[in-house]
Scaffold this active site. Structure first.
Site, PDB file in Angstrom:
ATOM      1  N   LYS A  69     -51.485  14.612  -6.416  1.00 14.41           N
ATOM      2  CA  LYS A  69     -50.721  15.496  -5.677  1.00 14.41           C
ATOM      3  C   LYS A  69     -49.477  14.605  -5.319  1.00 14.41           C
ATOM      4  O   LYS A  69     -49.539  13.438  -4.451  1.00 14.41           O
ATOM      5  CB  LYS A  69     -50.952  16.120  -4.523  1.00 14.41           C
ATOM      6  CG  LYS A  69     -49.876  17.043  -3.652  1.00 14.41           C
ATOM      7  CD  LYS A  69     -50.923  17.781  -2.777  1.00 14.41           C
ATOM      8  CE  LYS A  69     -49.662  18.928  -2.334  1.00 14.41           C
ATOM      9  NZ  LYS A  69     -50.483  19.723  -0.938  1.00 14.41           N
ATOM     10  N   ASP A 120     -54.030  27.757   6.282  1.00 18.16           N
ATOM     11  CA  ASP A 120     -53.322  28.219   5.052  1.00 18.16           C
ATOM     12  C   ASP A 120     -54.436  28.832   3.872  1.00 18.16           C
ATOM     13  O   ASP A 120     -54.363  28.370   2.813  1.00 18.16           O
ATOM     14  CB  ASP A 120     -52.233  27.553   4.337  1.00 18.16           C
ATOM     15  CG  ASP A 120     -51.146  27.980   3.518  1.00 18.16           C
ATOM     16  OD1 ASP A 120     -51.342  29.181   3.483  1.00 18.16           O
ATOM     17  OD2 ASP A 120     -50.829  27.227   2.650  1.00 18.16           O
TER      18      ASP A 120
END
Length: 669
Positions: A43, A138
């Site tokens: 990432k 989340d």
């Protein structure tokens, strides 16, 4: 700084291959770790955020939060760093599958059983995070990744980018700042982030379950204020009103999961998972179902493909269930291939399985009349316990549903078990290893080792390689061998003969790719991935060995009742010797999982199960009357369960941490 692109070297040892997707703060790439020849996911923070200090700090916190969590249901973080031009990145395991969001878009609402299964896995992943004081904040289908594992969906939790550390003294966001995805955010995330705790993840899990079952989210709004107003009202259609095959008991579960009152919600993810499984069970007499039996069917001799019967259901806790476990298999012998051969089944009936649960103390007892458990192993997900009984029975027990998944009865006694990647390896008294499909109970092949009992075995996590030792030393002088086998072909890959006496124990270290063998010759020997001996550790006559899940310790149990801990690579140093058992240690296992990696459980001929603190060497708990030998212990990777088998015939399953009423705690020194 330019955006990341394929072929780019982030560092001298990390090369990007192809883009996999994009998130709020960066892009995700498949990459190669050049030195290791391993593919990973990377990432990379978007250039627009790379100069923003709060964003960079949040990115770093993501890596730190996820790296602390040890669970097969959370994507593993390998590390993080910054490129020469200042671009932060995180390396993690590369997964093959799809997000739950993509799965729902492709398939629509999922079957009830699949939702219950996936929900239980999400719950375990988040439970591991919550144990570490980390709240995800989340949870949504896009952050839940589904892998096809041996034909069964398996989910991992991704992206702790806005996770909250409940132990942190400061926030990375200002008071009242809102982080999350509106449709899945709890009321307190809209109201005041200072009130956010682990129950905000429970709310989001409820939203995910609703969407997976109905294809819709319960609250809608064309704008952020409209969405906030919809959630604040707390009104939504019951799931059973949107899908006819959903039981109305599910409506009550959903009302509690999505309660505006935080205190009225479930207390933990595991409570949610267990009550969801109960709420979605078809009622007695419903079309296509049968009433719960008063007895479980008999165990049957067999080693071939099972039919698909209804799983026996268990009456309320604390009441024993006894009866037959069922003729689950029918003969389908195969021709031998290489070293592999399919055994022929036998007909016959077995004893009745008794199940007694004490929910107040978190103890479940399983027993078969006239038998005792010789070997135990949990699957790597912590969903099933496998038990090998003394007269040939092998049982797979569902930990969440408290019922038998499958069972079979071999013609010989199983002596040792291990699991890996959907496989169950069973070492038997006839010198053979049976390789089962762990989810269905199908014996896929039988590996012929020699004519003497299989004393120990270890299976790597990918179920590619099997290490085996037998008792042949007393008969042929060859019991000191450790043989390594290919699971797929039955080919013997290596024969290691460095031990001078019978090999009694084997273990595999998934972190470092190492094997360990323990012997009567007073040595523990360590082998690398190429089956080359790298270490010889001395201490006494060895009965059992185990690696810690984090790869930092190797433990061995000895005939004199002591155990030794060594530090693993790169140091390979003696750590400490622990004493307290009065007779030989038969089995040991590290208690894995978030917050409990420093515990070790041992079972001994002195009739006690003991819990040790690895860091201090102090004995924390003694369980058992001292009147019956503990033959085997095992633990789940997520640190939720400890199991023991004893010569009195009882297999006991304990919730971790152990209830205060179980056993004695030594007085502080």
């Amino acid at each position: 700084m330019p955006p990341a692109q394929g072929g780019q070297h982030l560092t001298s040892t990390l090369r990007l291959i192809r883009r996999l997707g994009a998130g709020a703060m960066g892009t995700v790439w498949a990459a190669e770790e050049i030195g290791l020849g391993r593919q990973v996911a990377v990432k990379v923070m978007s250039p627009g955020y790379a100069n923003d200090d709060p964003s960079k700090e949040r990115f770093r916190k993501e890596a730190q939060a996820a790296a602390r969590i040890r669970s097969p249901y959370v994507a593993t973080i390998f590390g993080h760093g910054v490129t020469d031009d200042g671009q932060p990145f995180i390396t993690m395991e590369l997964l093959d599958g799809e997000t739950l969001r993509d799965r729902l878009r492709r398939l629509g609402p999922l079957p009830i059983e699949e939702v219950v299964r996936l929900f239980g896995q999400m719950a375990r992943g988040l439970a591991a995070a919550h144990k570490m004081g980390v709240v995800h904040r989340d949870i949504k289908p896009a952050n839940l990744f589904v892998i096809d594992d041996e034909g069964e969906p398996f989910v991992k939790v991704l992206d702790f980018g806005i996770a909250k550390d409940l132990d942190a003294s400061s926030e990375l966001t200002s008071t009242g700042a809102m982080l999350g995805t509106p449709a899945y955010m709890s009321p307190e995330q809209y109201d005041d982030t200072k009130r956010v705790d682990h129950r905000t993840d429970l709310w989001s899990l409820g939203i995910v379950a609703y969407e997976a079952l109905t294809g819709k989210t319960p609250f809608t709004g064309s704008s952020l204020p409209a969405m906030a107003f919809s959630i604040a009202r707390g009104e939504f259609q019951p799931p059973s009103a949107l899908r006819q095959d959903l039981p109305r008991t599910l409506d009550g579960w959903m009302a509690r999961a999505l309660s505006l009152d935080v205190e009225a919600r479930f207390g933990s993810t595991m409570e949610m998972a267990e009550t969801l499984a109960a709420a979605t069970k078809p009622p007695a007499g419903r079309a296509g179902t049968t009433s719960p039996p008063t007895t479980a069917p008999d165990l049957a001799y067999a080693e071939t493909k099972p039919s698909s019967p209804e799983k026996p259901q268990i009456p309320p806790p604390s009441k024993p269930v006894s009866g037959k476990v069922g003729d689950l298999f029918k003969a389908a012998p195969k021709r031998p291939t290489n070293a592999l051969a399919q055994d022929l089944p036998q007909a016959g009936e077995g004893p009745r399985l008794d199940i007694v649960e004490d929910p107040s103390r978190g103890v479940l007892t399983l027993s078969l009349a006239g038998r005792f458990g010789r070997a135990l192993a949990f699957d790597k997900r912590g969903e099933s316990l496998f038990i090998g009984f003394s007269k040939g029975e092998v049982v797979s027990f569902d930990l969440q549903a408290r019922r038998v998944n499958w069972s079979t009865r071999l013609r010989v006694s199983p002596l040792c078990l291990d699991t890996g990647a959907g496989h169950l390896a069973v070492g038997c008294a006839d010198g053979r290893v049976r390789l089962f499909d762990a989810s269905r109970g199908l014996v896929q092949s039988t590996l012929h080792i020699d004519a003497t009992p299989v004393r120990a075995l270890a299976l790597d996590e990918g179920a590619k390689t099997l290490a085996v030792s037998g008792e042949g030393y007393r008969v042929t002088g060859e019991g000191h061998r450790v043989t390594f086998w290919s699971v797929s072909t039955g080919e013997c890959l290596q024969v290691a003969q460095e031990h001078a006496d019978e090999v009694r124990a084997l273990a595999f270290d998934g972190r470092n790719g190492l094997w360990a063998s323990g012997s009567r010759d007073t040595t523990v020997r360590v082998w690398d991935a190429s089956f080359r001996q790298t270490q010889v550790l001395r201490g006494g006559v060895v009965n059992c060995v185990a690696f810690a899940a984090d790869g930092r310790h190797l433990a061995a149990g000895y005939s004199d009742g002591s155990l030794i801990l060594w530090m693993t690579p790169p140091r390979w140093e003696f750590d400490k010797r622990l004493t307290g058992h009065t007779k030989r240690i038969n089995s040991l296992a590290f208690v894995h999982g978030a917050g409990t990696a420093g515990a070790l459980v041992t079972g001994s001929e002195d009739g006690t199960l003991r819990v040790w603190d690895v860091a201090t060497g102090r004995m924390q708990r003694t369980v058992g009357t001292g009147t019956t030998t503990i033959t085997c212990v095992s633990t789940t990777q997520d640190g939720r369960y400890v199991a023991s088998a004893s010569a009195d015939g009882a297999v006991r399953l304990y919730r971790w941490p152990l209830h205060p009423s179980l056993g004695e705690q030594p007085a502080a020194k």
